[in-house]
Design a protein around this motif. Structure first.
Motif, mmCIF file in Angstrom:
data_model
loop_
_atom_site.group_PDB
_atom_site.id
_atom_site.type_symbol
_atom_site.label_atom_id
_atom_site.label_comp_id
_atom_site.label_asym_id
_atom_site.label_seq_id
_atom_site.Cartn_x
_atom_site.Cartn_y
_atom_site.Cartn_z
ATOM 1 N N THR A 15 66.796 33.705 32.037
ATOM 2 C CA THR A 15 66.276 34.883 31.779
ATOM 3 C C THR A 15 65.909 35.526 33.206
ATOM 4 O OG1 THR A 15 65.657 34.201 29.432
ATOM 5 C CG2 THR A 15 64.493 36.141 30.594
ATOM 6 N N THR A 51 63.373 31.129 34.295
ATOM 7 C CA THR A 51 63.122 32.882 34.227
ATOM 8 C C THR A 51 62.920 33.397 35.584
ATOM 9 O OG1 THR A 51 62.311 32.550 31.866
ATOM 10 C CG2 THR A 51 61.706 34.454 33.456
ATOM 11 N N LEU A 75 58.634 37.305 26.059
ATOM 12 C CA LEU A 75 58.282 36.133 26.145
ATOM 13 C C LEU A 75 58.852 35.217 25.353
ATOM 14 C CD1 LEU A 75 55.556 34.409 26.468
ATOM 15 C CD2 LEU A 75 54.788 35.243 24.133
ATOM 16 N N LYS A 76 59.527 35.471 24.104
ATOM 17 C CA LYS A 76 60.421 34.739 23.594
ATOM 18 C C LYS A 76 61.680 34.118 24.159
ATOM 19 C CE LYS A 76 62.685 34.573 18.777
ATOM 20 N NZ LYS A 76 64.070 34.037 19.210
ATOM 21 N N MET A 77 62.462 35.122 24.997
ATOM 22 C CA MET A 77 63.480 34.810 25.981
ATOM 23 C C MET A 77 63.120 33.992 26.901
ATOM 24 S SD MET A 77 65.523 38.447 26.069
ATOM 25 C CE MET A 77 64.749 39.259 27.268
ATOM 26 N N GLY A 83 60.659 31.701 26.825
ATOM 27 C CA GLY A 83 60.434 30.206 26.218
ATOM 28 C C GLY A 83 61.369 29.601 25.976
ATOM 29 N N GLU A 84 62.832 30.146 25.539
ATOM 30 C CA GLU A 84 63.754 29.532 25.196
ATOM 31 C C GLU A 84 64.924 29.316 26.504
ATOM 32 O OE1 GLU A 84 63.453 31.392 20.644
ATOM 33 O OE2 GLU A 84 65.093 32.283 21.938
ATOM 34 N N SER A 85 64.540 29.614 27.498
ATOM 35 C CA SER A 85 65.608 29.762 28.716
ATOM 36 C C SER A 85 65.303 28.540 29.434
ATOM 37 C CB SER A 85 65.202 30.785 29.444
ATOM 38 O OG SER A 85 65.697 31.944 28.799
ATOM 39 N N GLY A 122 63.503 46.457 22.775
ATOM 40 C CA GLY A 122 62.756 45.585 22.694
ATOM 41 C C GLY A 122 61.479 45.626 23.055
ATOM 42 N N ASN A 133 69.789 36.172 29.575
ATOM 43 C CA ASN A 133 68.995 37.521 29.076
ATOM 44 C C ASN A 133 68.448 38.318 30.031
ATOM 45 O OD1 ASN A 133 69.132 36.216 26.595
ATOM 46 N ND2 ASN A 133 67.468 34.610 27.192
ATOM 47 N N ALA A 154 57.061 41.213 23.710
ATOM 48 C CA ALA A 154 57.234 39.845 23.276
ATOM 49 C C ALA A 154 58.753 39.259 22.926
ATOM 50 C CB ALA A 154 57.075 40.434 21.528
ATOM 51 N N ASP A 155 59.708 40.241 23.230
ATOM 52 C CA ASP A 155 60.989 39.675 23.292
ATOM 53 C C ASP A 155 61.009 38.943 24.458
ATOM 54 O OD1 ASP A 155 62.689 40.875 20.927
ATOM 55 O OD2 ASP A 155 61.561 42.407 21.882
#
Lengths: 111, 134
Positions: free
Chosen positions: B6, B128, B119-121, B123-125, B113, B37, B116-117
């Motif tokens: 990200t 970053t 943060l989500k990206m 967290g899933e990467s 977006g 991302n 919050a997007d």
């Protein structure tokens, strides 16, 4: 505690950004504590990697055992030949930087 | 599981070398099969504005065609094409930043977006990378 690796991307010109010293000091301190540290110089940051750059922090980084890389594209853009780089500085592609960044347990900082 | 990088971008078009470096990092990651991302905020939301147009150079007397001036929206479009399936490029423009700048007409492949997007990206990467303005 996790033995993190650190990748610092230094984009700033050392001659117009006094805080580049902070980056070098931090990198050397992390290395002194036994962490693997790489500083990747890019954009005007590569001006510090020239052997003739007065007051450069790069020699202290290599002396401290920090891996020092220069983006292969940035020196060419600035008319810097490979032969002008300080001892211990290696050119590396942007792909090599990506490989470093996605290594496990790696913390990456852009400056 | 595929790795994901990200990247948060902040610089407006045509102002900072960091934008070019970011594009190079994104392209290199996609070429390595890494999903990417991008969360573009502040001035970076203008990187994708559809109305961007190349220009001639009256100082040199060159035409638009001769100048072949790259626009950031074309560079991002090339990245979107590179990451259209596997690996995937997801490009999100911060909606608040877009509204402030009236920069809502953008190229295909870009989403609206918010933080919050990001943060989500993140967290899933796998990793970053935040590229701030100087």
């Amino acid at each position: 505690m996790t033995e993190s690796r650190y990748v610092v991307i230094e984009s700033r010109d050392p001659f117009d950004s006094a805080d580049t010293a902070f980056v070098s000091d931090t990198a050397a301190s992390l290395r002194k504590r036994g962490r693997a540290v790489t500083v990747y110089f890019v954009q005007n940051g590569v001006l510090a990697t020239r052997a003739g750059a007065r007051g450069s922090h790069v020699p202290s980084l290599t002396k401290a055992g920090v891996t020092v890389l220069a983006d292969e594209f940035s020196p060419r853009e600035r008319g810097i030949d490979r032969g002008e780089l300080s001892a211990g500085v290696r050119e590396a592609s942007i792909g090599a930087l990506v490989d470093l960044v996605v290594q496990p347990d790696t913390k990456t900082l852009w400056h | 599981m595929a790795e994901t990088l990200t990247v948060a971008l902040m610089d407006a078009p045509y102002e900072a070398a960091a934008s070019t470096t970011a594009f190079r990092i994104i392209a290199a990651a996609l070429e390595k099969g890494i999903n990417v991302n991008v969360f573009a905020y502040e001035g970076a939301v203008s990187l994708t504005m559809k109305e961007q147009a190349p220009h001639a150079n009256p100082v040199k007397g060159t035409s638009v065609e001769e100048e072949d001036h790259p626009t950031t929206k074309d560079l991002v479009a090339a990245l979107v094409e590179l990451g259209k399936s596997e690996p995937k490029l997801t490009w999100v423009n911060c909606g608040l930043c877009v509204d402030e700048r009236g920069a809502g007409n953008w190229i295909e492949g870009v989403k609206r977006g918010g933080p919050a997007d990001f943060l989500k990206m993140a967290g899933e990467s796998t990793r970053t990378l935040v590229i701030p303005t100087k």
